[in-house]
Design a protein around this motif. Sequence first.
Motif, PDB file in Angstrom:
ATOM      1  N   UNK A 276       0.787  -1.230   0.000  1.00 26.08           N
ATOM      2  CA  UNK A 276       0.000   0.000   0.000  1.00 26.08           C
ATOM      3  C   UNK A 276       0.827   1.292   0.000  1.00 26.08           C
ATOM      4  N   UNK A 277       2.000   1.303   0.572  1.00 27.90           N
ATOM      5  CA  UNK A 277       2.822   2.504   0.546  1.00 27.90           C
ATOM      6  C   UNK A 277       2.536   3.459   1.691  1.00 27.90           C
ATOM      7  N   UNK A 278       3.480   4.403   1.894  1.00 28.18           N
ATOM      8  CA  UNK A 278       3.429   5.330   3.016  1.00 28.18           C
ATOM      9  C   UNK A 278       2.711   6.639   2.692  1.00 28.18           C
ATOM     10  N   UNK A 279       2.473   6.958   1.434  1.00 29.01           N
ATOM     11  CA  UNK A 279       1.917   8.246   1.032  1.00 29.01           C
ATOM     12  C   UNK A 279       2.919   9.007   0.172  1.00 29.01           C
ATOM     13  N   UNK A 280       2.418   9.799  -0.762  1.00 25.92           N
ATOM     14  CA  UNK A 280       3.277  10.453  -1.737  1.00 25.92           C
ATOM     15  C   UNK A 280       3.785  11.812  -1.291  1.00 25.92           C
ATOM     16  N   UNK A 281       3.245  12.362  -0.217  1.00 26.44           N
ATOM     17  CA  UNK A 281       3.692  13.674   0.237  1.00 26.44           C
ATOM     18  C   UNK A 281       5.087  13.587   0.846  1.00 26.44           C
ATOM     19  N   UNK A 282       5.738  14.757   0.948  1.00 36.71           N
ATOM     20  CA  UNK A 282       7.129  14.804   1.397  1.00 36.71           C
ATOM     21  C   UNK A 282       7.291  14.263   2.818  1.00 36.71           C
ATOM     22  N   UNK A 283       6.393  14.632   3.711  1.00 37.04           N
ATOM     23  CA  UNK A 283       6.511  14.191   5.110  1.00 37.04           C
ATOM     24  C   UNK A 283       6.425  12.674   5.215  1.00 37.04           C
TER      25      UNK A 283
END
Length: 405
Positions: A276-283
């Motif tokens: 699923x991944x951690x999210x595409x935003x920088x943080x």
Amino acid sequence: MAALVLVLPFSQALPGTVRLVWNVAIFVLFLICLLTWKVRRPIGGGWWAAVSGLVIISVVSSSGSAESLTAHIFIGAQIWFFVTLGPFVIRYLASLDGGARLLGIAFLIGQSISSSAAIAQTSGISTFNQAVLLGRATGLAGHPNVLGLLAGMTVLILTAAVVGRSGRKLVLVILLLVNVTALIACGSVSSMIATLVGILVLLVSRRVPLKGPVLLSAAAAAALWILSTVAPEGLLRGPLERIRQVTGQTSNVSTLDVREQTVQYAWEGIQRDPWFGRGLDHLSGLTGDQRTVTHSVMFRTWFQGGLALGLAYATIAVLILWITLRAIRRGRDALAAALLSMTASFSLTSAALEQAYYWVPILVALSLVDPTRSRPDSEEARRLQRRLATAVRDEPQRGKLVSRL
């Protein structure tokens, strides 16, 4: 589009609001072209449909873990626009009369200005509030690595022009020296290695004799000598010192170690959650030091966007590899293959993801490859062409012989 490409070398250093407007302008142009059906099928047309679907899956699947959902969606939308509309729109724009040439000239002008600023910075001159950063020139790009990537692309374009054109080449050689000097001044080892990969692909695909590489090496040596002469002592680190620092042979932090640590952190995260991944935003993408994102496009996309985005970028990488190998084998599309192979090499050790300075050159390079061309370069086709040429050449002689008989 040419006006947007002209600003591309400065885009990362623009004020936040201006940069947002510039990015939005690109996507508005894409939408206008789509709505007016000003699109054209690029190389690998079906592949882009698959990539587009994978990006959508990624944005949805990784949204639950994102630190900032708004930033996550915005970055996901950027990537989707680039991979869905970008190849078709820019292929159309490049296919117009003089379209590809106009985009190339706009980029060369913008980047040569940035490279000239980098040379000025080596003498201690601040240009538009940008100066040497830890001994590395930034030009007008805002970061040494961005300057290195774009200067390297310019070196490839100018090398192709110098090798392929006859007549007066003084302006081209001067611009080539300016950008080679900027490439050295930025101290980006990743960019230098990627540029060498691109030059190798270009020369092999162009079937260039030894004279080309010798002249190119002489130009690079001259640029290095000029740089070492004009730079005040201690202001600019030379390429050898920069390589020593990257590989941990100095007291400074080894950037190679930092890259390895970010990749290791990402790989551990992938092993915990490969789907699923951690999210595409920088943080969401920050690694162990909470300051740096993953410096490898293949690991970063999988880590932040999940398996779907990892597969999307892997698909693009396979397409680039196929175009490069085909160019080497057939001896055509040399510049496109050189630019693509250079960008792909650079992205293996960079924080590339959604940035326009990364995507726009890829899309323009892809637009240079015509997917509708036949295969006149196969061995069988060449033999047939030679036989036809011989038959046409000998036909008048046969006619004379028959008339005499």
